[in-house]
Scaffold this motif. Structure first.
Motif, PDB file in Angstrom:
ATOM      1  N   GLN A   1       0.826  -1.205   0.000  1.00 29.79           N
ATOM      2  CA  GLN A   1       0.000   0.000   0.000  1.00 29.79           C
ATOM      3  C   GLN A   1       0.860   1.255   0.000  1.00 29.79           C
ATOM      4  N   LEU A   2       1.991   1.218   0.709  1.00 30.79           N
ATOM      5  CA  LEU A   2       2.893   2.368   0.708  1.00 30.79           C
ATOM      6  C   LEU A   2       3.476   2.580  -0.685  1.00 30.79           C
ATOM      7  N   GLN A   3       3.859   1.505  -1.362  1.00 27.33           N
ATOM      8  CA  GLN A   3       4.390   1.633  -2.721  1.00 27.33           C
ATOM      9  C   GLN A   3       3.343   2.235  -3.651  1.00 27.33           C
ATOM     10  N   GLN A   4       2.089   1.807  -3.511  1.00 28.61           N
ATOM     11  CA  GLN A   4       1.012   2.351  -4.337  1.00 28.61           C
ATOM     12  C   GLN A   4       0.796   3.830  -4.030  1.00 28.61           C
ATOM     13  N   LEU A   5       0.872   4.180  -2.768  1.00 28.30           N
ATOM     14  CA  LEU A   5       0.673   5.566  -2.372  1.00 28.30           C
ATOM     15  C   LEU A   5       1.808   6.446  -2.884  1.00 28.30           C
TER      16      LEU A   5
ATOM     17  N   LEU B   1       0.461  12.339  -9.033  1.00 26.32           N
ATOM     18  CA  LEU B   1      -0.081  13.657  -8.727  1.00 26.32           C
ATOM     19  C   LEU B   1       0.863  14.754  -9.209  1.00 26.32           C
ATOM     20  N   ALA B   2       2.153  14.553  -8.987  1.00 23.75           N
ATOM     21  CA  ALA B   2       3.151  15.537  -9.424  1.00 23.75           C
ATOM     22  C   ALA B   2       3.124  15.707 -10.939  1.00 23.75           C
ATOM     23  N   LEU B   3       2.817  14.633 -11.649  1.00 23.46           N
ATOM     24  CA  LEU B   3       2.746  14.666 -13.112  1.00 23.46           C
ATOM     25  C   LEU B   3       1.342  15.015 -13.602  1.00 23.46           C
ATOM     26  N   GLN B   4       0.473  15.355 -12.679  1.00 19.87           N
ATOM     27  CA  GLN B   4      -0.929  15.694 -12.976  1.00 19.87           C
ATOM     28  C   GLN B   4      -1.662  14.547 -13.655  1.00 19.87           C
ATOM     29  N   GLN B   5      -1.295  13.317 -13.283  1.00 20.96           N
ATOM     30  CA  GLN B   5      -1.962  12.125 -13.807  1.00 20.96           C
ATOM     31  C   GLN B   5      -2.976  11.576 -12.811  1.00 20.96           C
ATOM     32  N   MET B   6      -3.079  12.233 -11.653  1.00 20.86           N
ATOM     33  CA  MET B   6      -4.019  11.824 -10.611  1.00 20.86           C
ATOM     34  C   MET B   6      -4.501  13.088  -9.920  1.00 20.86           C
ATOM     35  N   SER B   7      -5.748  13.091  -9.516  1.00 23.39           N
ATOM     36  CA  SER B   7      -6.284  14.259  -8.819  1.00 23.39           C
ATOM     37  C   SER B   7      -5.997  14.155  -7.320  1.00 23.39           C
ATOM     38  N   PRO B   8      -5.948  15.286  -6.636  1.00 19.28           N
ATOM     39  CA  PRO B   8      -5.776  15.244  -5.177  1.00 19.28           C
ATOM     40  C   PRO B   8      -6.880  14.432  -4.497  1.00 19.28           C
TER      41      PRO B   8
ATOM     42  N   GLY C   1      -6.350  11.206  -2.165  1.00 19.90           N
ATOM     43  CA  GLY C   1      -6.918  11.166  -0.816  1.00 19.90           C
ATOM     44  C   GLY C   1      -7.709   9.890  -0.574  1.00 19.90           C
ATOM     45  N   GLN C   2      -8.504   9.492  -1.556  1.00 18.65           N
ATOM     46  CA  GLN C   2      -9.276   8.249  -1.430  1.00 18.65           C
ATOM     47  C   GLN C   2      -8.344   7.051  -1.306  1.00 18.65           C
ATOM     48  N   GLN C   3      -7.298   7.044  -2.134  1.00 21.00           N
ATOM     49  CA  GLN C   3      -6.339   5.936  -2.100  1.00 21.00           C
ATOM     50  C   GLN C   3      -5.662   5.858  -0.733  1.00 21.00           C
ATOM     51  N   ALA C   4      -5.261   6.993  -0.209  1.00 21.43           N
ATOM     52  CA  ALA C   4      -4.568   7.017   1.078  1.00 21.43           C
ATOM     53  C   ALA C   4      -5.490   6.577   2.212  1.00 21.43           C
TER      54      ALA C   4
ATOM     55  N   ALA D   1      -7.918   4.606   2.032  1.00 17.94           N
ATOM     56  CA  ALA D   1      -8.232   3.179   1.883  1.00 17.94           C
ATOM     57  C   ALA D   1      -7.045   2.284   2.252  1.00 17.94           C
ATOM     58  N   ALA D   2      -5.883   2.873   2.490  1.00 18.13           N
ATOM     59  CA  ALA D   2      -4.669   2.104   2.807  1.00 18.13           C
ATOM     60  C   ALA D   2      -4.652   1.750   4.295  1.00 18.13           C
ATOM     61  N   THR D   3      -5.657   1.011   4.721  1.00 15.68           N
ATOM     62  CA  THR D   3      -5.825   0.746   6.149  1.00 15.68           C
ATOM     63  C   THR D   3      -4.704  -0.112   6.740  1.00 15.68           C
ATOM     64  N   ALA D   4      -4.201  -1.069   5.988  1.00 16.91           N
ATOM     65  CA  ALA D   4      -3.109  -1.900   6.510  1.00 16.91           C
ATOM     66  C   ALA D   4      -1.876  -1.036   6.767  1.00 16.91           C
ATOM     67  N   LEU D   5      -1.612  -0.123   5.862  1.00 16.45           N
ATOM     68  CA  LEU D   5      -0.462   0.772   6.020  1.00 16.45           C
ATOM     69  C   LEU D   5      -0.653   1.669   7.239  1.00 16.45           C
ATOM     70  N   LEU D   6      -1.817   2.302   7.337  1.00 15.28           N
ATOM     71  CA  LEU D   6      -2.046   3.232   8.440  1.00 15.28           C
ATOM     72  C   LEU D   6      -2.029   2.519   9.790  1.00 15.28           C
ATOM     73  N   GLN D   7      -2.464   1.265   9.822  1.00 17.85           N
ATOM     74  CA  GLN D   7      -2.440   0.495  11.069  1.00 17.85           C
ATOM     75  C   GLN D   7      -1.026   0.035  11.418  1.00 17.85           C
ATOM     76  N   ALA D   8      -0.178  -0.150  10.408  1.00 17.09           N
ATOM     77  CA  ALA D   8       1.185  -0.632  10.635  1.00 17.09           C
ATOM     78  C   ALA D   8       2.113   0.476  11.138  1.00 17.09           C
ATOM     79  N   LEU D   9       1.718   1.717  10.920  1.00 16.25           N
ATOM     80  CA  LEU D   9       2.546   2.854  11.306  1.00 16.25           C
ATOM     81  C   LEU D   9       2.061   3.439  12.628  1.00 16.25           C
ATOM     82  N   PRO D  10       2.946   4.119  13.349  1.00 20.53           N
ATOM     83  CA  PRO D  10       2.490   4.821  14.557  1.00 20.53           C
ATOM     84  C   PRO D  10       1.380   5.819  14.211  1.00 20.53           C
ATOM     85  N   ASP D  11       0.512   6.083  15.169  1.00 12.82           N
ATOM     86  CA  ASP D  11      -0.658   6.946  14.950  1.00 12.82           C
ATOM     87  C   ASP D  11      -0.305   8.292  14.330  1.00 12.82           C
ATOM     88  N   ARG D  12       0.824   8.861  14.734  1.00  9.02           N
ATOM     89  CA  ARG D  12       1.175  10.201  14.236  1.00  9.02           C
ATOM     90  C   ARG D  12       1.362  10.212  12.719  1.00  9.02           C
ATOM     91  N   TYR D  13       1.736   9.095  12.133  1.00  6.52           N
ATOM     92  CA  TYR D  13       1.895   9.039  10.676  1.00  6.52           C
ATOM     93  C   TYR D  13       0.547   9.250   9.977  1.00  6.52           C
TER      94      TYR D  13
END
Length: 97
Positions: free
Chosen positions: A9-13, A20-27, A31-34, A36-48
């Motif tokens: 999920q981090l690699q996808q993000l 996004l930098a290349l304007q090939q994805m909208s903000p 945001g939706q992708q990020a 939805a990355a629940t495994a990633l967000l759970q694996a990192l400390p809360d502050r991340y």
């Protein structure tokens, strides 16, 4: 905790940051992708998750304005997202305690 799924999920993000930098994805899509990355967000400390969601909220808000007319720069936000991705990768790469 599924570290393999979190790493994927981090690699996808991070790919999303580049798109996004290349304007090939909208903000909003990033945001939706990020969010939805629940495994990633759970694996990192809360502050991340807090920092990521704050950056995404500002990025999505800045998309409502043209270029740099907003109070924060989209380029600066993208730079901060890239840095967040690097730090998140380092955190995932740390050996489990």
């Amino acid at each position: 905790m599924n570290t393999m799924q979190a790493t994927q999920q981090l690699q996808q993000l991070r790919s999303g940051f580049e798109q996004l930098a290349l304007q090939q994805m909208s903000p909003a899509a990033l945001g939706q992708q990020a969010r939805a990355a629940t495994a990633l967000l759970q694996a990192l400390p809360d502050r991340y998750a807090q920092v990521l969601l704050n950056l995404l909220d500002r990025l999505e808000s800045s998309a409502l304005f043209t270029e740099e007319s907003c109070s924060f720069s989209q380029k600066d936000l993208l730079d901060n997202l890239t840095l967040w991705g690097e730090k998140a990768q380092a955190q995932l790469d740390r050996p489990a305690a």
